[in-house]
Design an enzyme around this catalytic site. Structure first.
Site, PDB file in Angstrom:
ATOM      1  N   TYR A 326       0.842  -1.191   0.000  1.00 39.11           N
ATOM      2  CA  TYR A 326       0.000   0.000   0.000  1.00 39.11           C
ATOM      3  C   TYR A 326       0.880   1.245   0.000  1.00 39.11           C
ATOM      4  O   TYR A 326       2.033   1.224   0.428  1.00 39.11           O
ATOM      5  CB  TYR A 326      -0.938   0.032   1.208  1.00 39.11           C
ATOM      6  CG  TYR A 326      -0.226  -0.024   2.545  1.00 39.11           C
ATOM      7  CD1 TYR A 326       0.234   1.132   3.163  1.00 39.11           C
ATOM      8  CD2 TYR A 326      -0.013  -1.240   3.189  1.00 39.11           C
ATOM      9  CE1 TYR A 326       0.899   1.090   4.388  1.00 39.11           C
ATOM     10  CE2 TYR A 326       0.649  -1.298   4.406  1.00 39.11           C
ATOM     11  CZ  TYR A 326       1.105  -0.133   4.996  1.00 39.11           C
ATOM     12  OH  TYR A 326       1.768  -0.186   6.197  1.00 39.11           O
ATOM     13  N   SER A 339       7.711  -0.944  13.067  1.00 39.56           N
ATOM     14  CA  SER A 339       7.151  -1.874  12.090  1.00 39.56           C
ATOM     15  C   SER A 339       5.966  -1.272  11.357  1.00 39.56           C
ATOM     16  O   SER A 339       5.137  -1.994  10.797  1.00 39.56           O
ATOM     17  CB  SER A 339       6.753  -3.188  12.772  1.00 39.56           C
ATOM     18  OG  SER A 339       5.856  -2.960  13.841  1.00 39.56           O
ATOM     19  N   GLY A 340       5.878   0.055  11.357  1.00 40.65           N
ATOM     20  CA  GLY A 340       4.885   0.743  10.529  1.00 40.65           C
ATOM     21  C   GLY A 340       3.601   1.132  11.225  1.00 40.65           C
ATOM     22  O   GLY A 340       2.647   1.560  10.551  1.00 40.65           O
ATOM     23  N   HIS A 344      -3.551   7.525  13.073  1.00 41.21           N
ATOM     24  CA  HIS A 344      -3.689   8.558  12.043  1.00 41.21           C
ATOM     25  C   HIS A 344      -5.145   8.676  11.586  1.00 41.21           C
ATOM     26  O   HIS A 344      -5.974   7.790  11.840  1.00 41.21           O
ATOM     27  CB  HIS A 344      -2.779   8.277  10.846  1.00 41.21           C
ATOM     28  CG  HIS A 344      -3.097   7.016  10.088  1.00 41.21           C
ATOM     29  ND1 HIS A 344      -4.068   6.948   9.106  1.00 41.21           N
ATOM     30  CD2 HIS A 344      -2.545   5.775  10.138  1.00 41.21           C
ATOM     31  CE1 HIS A 344      -4.124   5.736   8.600  1.00 41.21           C
ATOM     32  NE2 HIS A 344      -3.202   4.994   9.209  1.00 41.21           N
ATOM     33  N   CYS A 361      -2.373  -0.189  11.480  1.00 44.82           N
ATOM     34  CA  CYS A 361      -2.398   1.095  12.174  1.00 44.82           C
ATOM     35  C   CYS A 361      -3.701   1.267  12.935  1.00 44.82           C
ATOM     36  O   CYS A 361      -4.665   0.516  12.756  1.00 44.82           O
ATOM     37  CB  CYS A 361      -2.247   2.245  11.171  1.00 44.82           C
ATOM     38  SG  CYS A 361      -0.595   2.394  10.478  1.00 44.82           S
ATOM     39  N   ASN A 363      -6.683   3.508  13.093  1.00 46.05           N
ATOM     40  CA  ASN A 363      -7.395   4.511  12.307  1.00 46.05           C
ATOM     41  C   ASN A 363      -8.386   5.274  13.165  1.00 46.05           C
ATOM     42  O   ASN A 363      -9.076   4.683  14.012  1.00 46.05           O
ATOM     43  CB  ASN A 363      -8.138   3.855  11.149  1.00 46.05           C
ATOM     44  CG  ASN A 363      -7.212   3.321  10.064  1.00 46.05           C
ATOM     45  OD1 ASN A 363      -7.683   2.769   9.067  1.00 46.05           O
ATOM     46  ND2 ASN A 363      -5.904   3.471  10.222  1.00 46.05           N
TER      47      ASN A 363
END
Length: 433
Positions: A326, A339-340, A344, A361, A363
């Site tokens: 992505y 690790s990302g 957000h 993540c 969200n």
């Protein structure tokens, strides 16, 4: 026992340096020795200083020792003149420097003193030692010698540190120090860095790798206090023949206490500030179909934040063309791992508040993500539970994943450092010195 800390003016006396004649002697002695007319014993106590005048170039991590016989030590001063100061002064006169303390430990009977700091590489050193006997007779000895210099390839220095001076951070903030060369003598380096806080705690260092050291307190920092980190690297031997040449200092503040908690199956994040619940935020976390899109459980520390960020899975090992790749433009992002994982804004995610559909993540709505971004300090805590993937201790700043017992076990010194200004657990000098 700890003795008095003697004041040392680090004067750049080049004329005195020029007068030193280098011969191979081990120590300087005076007082209490036959040598007067007719072999009479000189008045006053005897003093021995090691290294002594004219000693061959001395390794910077060699301790300075003073011993008195027939009396007790009343004063020790150590003055150093760096080689660059001599050059700046043109080989004569006073180059000028502000006084610095050069502390040492005095034995309980007052007859032995040993320095608690390393010496500066490539310096001219003068040691002034005074002792007094029971009758009030006083002896003073001056020993002068040089320390070994180092070249550019044999220097230990800093390449990074978090936090930086002047920053205000959260209560979970570690002290992360990055060196420019691998460190083999980790005990010496740990003992050369002292952390001091207004609310003293126990803490310890761990090493992520040979170039990265991390200090963490036993529990979260008390909020609203000042913390300092004295990196006394000058003279410390990182590995054979590799020495630090400069000291450094970091001063930062711990702000209010922000702790966010999230049980992933509940689809919400609760934020407490100073123990009071201030906001409950609907969220959507990782789908959990694969390891890479599973949100990690554990104690996360917020690392950095961005108003705008391009999130590309190639940076975490999923390149373009691979399943799961992505590339997204996101707003109000706060990093919580290497690790990302970020919190957000994700206005495209219709599952916020009731389903986990992200790539790992957390969200949020634009409004909530901006609020959390604006509130977050580097070093705040996000405690996550309820997933099948555990945050690794060295993933980002996941250092709280190690229990205190485990953290202390992995410290090279094996002992806690108390941040009350009392010093470090062991010697800064070389092994056996």
């Amino acid at each position: 026992m700890k003795g008095r800390v003697f004041r040392s003016a680090v004067r750049r006396l080049v004329a005195a340096v020029a007068a030193v004649v280098l011969v191979a002697t081990a120590c300087t002695t005076a007082g209490g020795d036959p040598g007067g007319p007719g072999g009479e014993e000189a008045p006053g106590p005897g003093i021995t200083v090691t290294p002594g005048t004219g000693a061959a170039p001395v390794a910077p991590n060699t301790p300075v020792r003073v011993e008195a016989s027939g009396g007790t030590i009343t004063d020790v001063r150590v003055e150093q003149v760096a080689a660059d100061a001599i050059a700046e002064a043109g080989g004569a006169g006073e180059a000028g420097a502000e006084g610095q303390e050069f502390p040492g430990t005095l034995s309980g009977d007052g007859t032995r003193w040993k320095s608690d700091r390393n010496l500066t590489p490539g310096a001219s050193v003068s040691v002034y030692a005074t002792a007094e006997d029971a009758g009030g007779e006083e002896t003073e000895v001056v020993a002068e010698f040089h320390t070994e210099g180092v070249d550019g390839d044999s220097r230990l220095g800093l390449v990074s540190n978090h936090p930086q001076s002047g920053q205000t951070v959260g209560v979970g903030m570690p002290v992360v120090v990055g060196f420019d060369v691998p460190v083999e003598n980790k005990v010496q380096v740990e003992n050369s860095i002292e952390v001091t806080s207004e609310h003293p705690v126990e803490g310890a260092w761990n090493w992520v790798d040979d170039e990265t050291a991390v200090f963490r307190p036993r529990e979260y920092w008390e909020p609203r206090q000042k913390v300092s980190v004295d990196l006394r690297l000058a003279g410390v031997e990182a590995s054979e023949g590799v020495y630090g040449t400069e000291d450094d200092r970091i001063d930062f503040e711990v702000g209010r206490e922000l702790v966010a908690t999230m049980h992933v199956p509940d689809h919400e994040l609760e934020v407490e500030i100073d123990g009071e619940l201030v906001r409950t935020i609907p969220v959507s976390n990782g789908k959990g179909h694969e390891r890479f899109n599973t949100t990690t459980s554990g104690t996360h520390v917020t690392m950095e934040k961005y108003a705008e960020l391009v999130m590309d899975s190639a940076t975490v090992g999923i390149p373009e063309g691979s399943p799961g790749h992505y590339r997204l433009d996101v707003d109000w992002a706060v990093r919580t791992s290497d690790s990302g994982e970020f919190t957000h804004a994700a206005p495209w995610n219709g599952g916020i508040g009731h389903a986990n559909t992200s790539n790992g993540c957390t969200n949020m709505s634009v409004r909530d993500a901006r609020w959390f971004h604006d509130q977050a300090l580097m070093g705040d805590i996000l405690e996550t539970t309820g997933t099948g993937r555990e945050l690794e201790w060295d993933n980002g700043w996941g250092f709280w994943q190690r229990s205190w017992k485990e953290w202390l076990k992995h410290s090279e010194t094996g002992e806690p450092q108390v941040t009350d200004g009392s010093g470090t657990p062991g010697s800064v000098h070389g092994e056996g010195l």
